[in-house]
Write an enzyme that holds these catalytic residues in place. Structure first.
Site, short mmCIF file in Angstrom:
data_model
loop_
_atom_site.label_atom_id
_atom_site.label_comp_id
_atom_site.label_asym_id
_atom_site.label_seq_id
_atom_site.Cartn_x
_atom_site.Cartn_y
_atom_site.Cartn_z
N PRO A 44 0.84 -1.20 0.00
CG PRO A 44 0.07 -0.98 2.19
CD PRO A 44 0.81 -1.91 1.29
CB CYS A 60 3.58 5.06 7.81
SG CYS A 60 3.76 6.69 7.04
CE LYS A 96 5.26 -2.31 4.37
NZ LYS A 96 5.31 -1.25 3.37
CG ASN A 149 8.19 -3.85 1.78
OD1 ASN A 149 8.09 -2.86 2.50
ND2 ASN A 149 8.13 -3.78 0.47
N GLY A 150 11.27 -4.56 0.83
CA GLY A 150 12.44 -3.69 0.85
C GLY A 150 13.50 -4.10 -0.16
CG ASP A 151 16.67 -2.26 -0.82
OD1 ASP A 151 15.97 -1.23 -0.98
OD2 ASP A 151 17.73 -2.26 -0.15
N GLY A 206 6.95 -2.52 -3.33
CA GLY A 206 6.45 -1.16 -3.26
C GLY A 206 6.99 -0.29 -4.37
NE ARG A 207 11.50 2.76 -2.08
CZ ARG A 207 12.79 2.99 -1.91
NH1 ARG A 207 13.31 4.14 -2.24
NH2 ARG A 207 13.56 2.04 -1.42
#
Length: 313
Positions: free
Chosen positions: A5, A89, A128, A191-193, A215-216
């Site tokens: 999200p 967040c 999360k 999650n991440g990279d 995500g990104r």
């Protein structure tokens, strides 16, 4: 494969094209609990999703336990497949109120809030979060156990602390410790990279997570889900989408944005996507300026057709 999200990015039109490309589970943009219980239009609007998006989760955030419980009940009425709590967040205005990753400073409250939400709704509740608040509080192994013990059904972990900048690489070591903890029995997603199919496979193989939350890397690149799945299945890398495929997906997202939000708003909210879809294309700036300075659907389509012709020569 989970679509993370992301505020002002993962609206229904973008979620739709990610679903087309193989996203297995997606979430609404995160929603303020205070906004929901006050019936704020912006927050209530974020509850919207389409049947084609299922399974879909509604993600809420806040600092007050009573408000979060009320918001979870409100979100449940929209009939998603699960309720997700955002304890991750890192935006200052969220953290400063003790919401998002700010609650990592108060693990007992984090656990209590989760427990009360689990009790309050009939849907599965997931979380999360991050590795911890800062280097002195890398508490995710303990947090994961305690959240599992109060009834969450899955946990997504971003491999950074609240204080870690995005310029620093994600640290998956503690995610691996959670996965390998014999007390853990719920699914754990990392999650991440996760930037491409190769990094996705490497992280899956090395840390043994049950799945990946991306995500990104989806910005302007919904194809990443398709590419990862193909690589995991065959060991072959798909070719990157050409200009024709990019334009095809852009037109679908644009049309759905206009249909849902009206011409002006739908086009305004597409503006953040243009640079991402055409990232790396030389001499794109003049096209981008034109895209950013029109509110006409037909004119946008005309410019996009020009772009396709220009880059297919």
């Amino acid at each position: 494969m989970l679509l993370a999200p992301m505020e002002d990015v993962t609206d229904p039109p973008f979620r739709y094209v990610c679903k087309m490309m193989g996203a297995d589970l997606m979430y609404t943009e995160f929603i303020s609990s205070e906004g929901l219980i006050r019936d704020a239009a912006k927050s209530v609007k974020k509850l919207d999703f389409e049947e084609v998006e299922r399974p879909v989760g509604i993600q809420i955030f806040g600092h007050n336990i009573e408000s979060m419980v009320a918001a979870a009940r409100y979100a449940e009425e929209a009939q998603p497949d699960l309720i997700d709590i955002n304890f991750g967040c890192s935006v200052k205005k969220v953290v400063s109120k003790g919401a998002g990753a700010g609650i990592l400073n108060d693990i007992p409250k984090m656990v209590k809030m989760t427990e009360e939400i689990v009790k309050a709704v009939n849907l599965p509740v997931t979380v999360k979060t991050r590795l911890g608040y800062d280097d002195n509080h890398r508490d995710i192994v303990e947090i994961a156990e305690r959240l599992q013990d109060v009834g969450i059904k899955a946990l997504s972990i971003h491999g950074r602390l609240r204080t870690t900048k995005y310029s620093q690489p994600a640290d998956w070591t503690l995610i691996g410790e959670v996965v390998n903890n014999q007390r853990m029995h719920i699914p754990v997603f990392g999650n991440g990279d996760i930037n491409d199919a190769v990094s996705a496979k490497n992280l899956l193989d090395k840390y043994g997570v049950d799945g990946l939350m991306i995500g990104r890397a989806t910005y302007g690149n919904p194809w990443i889900f398709k590419e990862i799945k193909h690589y995991l299945k065959t060991g072959e890398l798909l070719e990157k989408p050409d200009i024709h495929e990019r334009v095809r997906i852009i037109k679908i997202q644009l049309q759905r944005s206009v249909d849902r939000k009206g011409e002006r708003t739908g086009i305004l909210e597409m503006r953040k996507h243009w640079g991402n879809y055409f990232k790396g294309y030389p001499n794109f700036k003049p096209f981008k300026l034109r895209l950013m300075n029109t509110e006409s659907h037909q004119e946008i389509l005309s410019i996009v057709n020009e772009i396709e012709l220009f880059y297919s020569k």
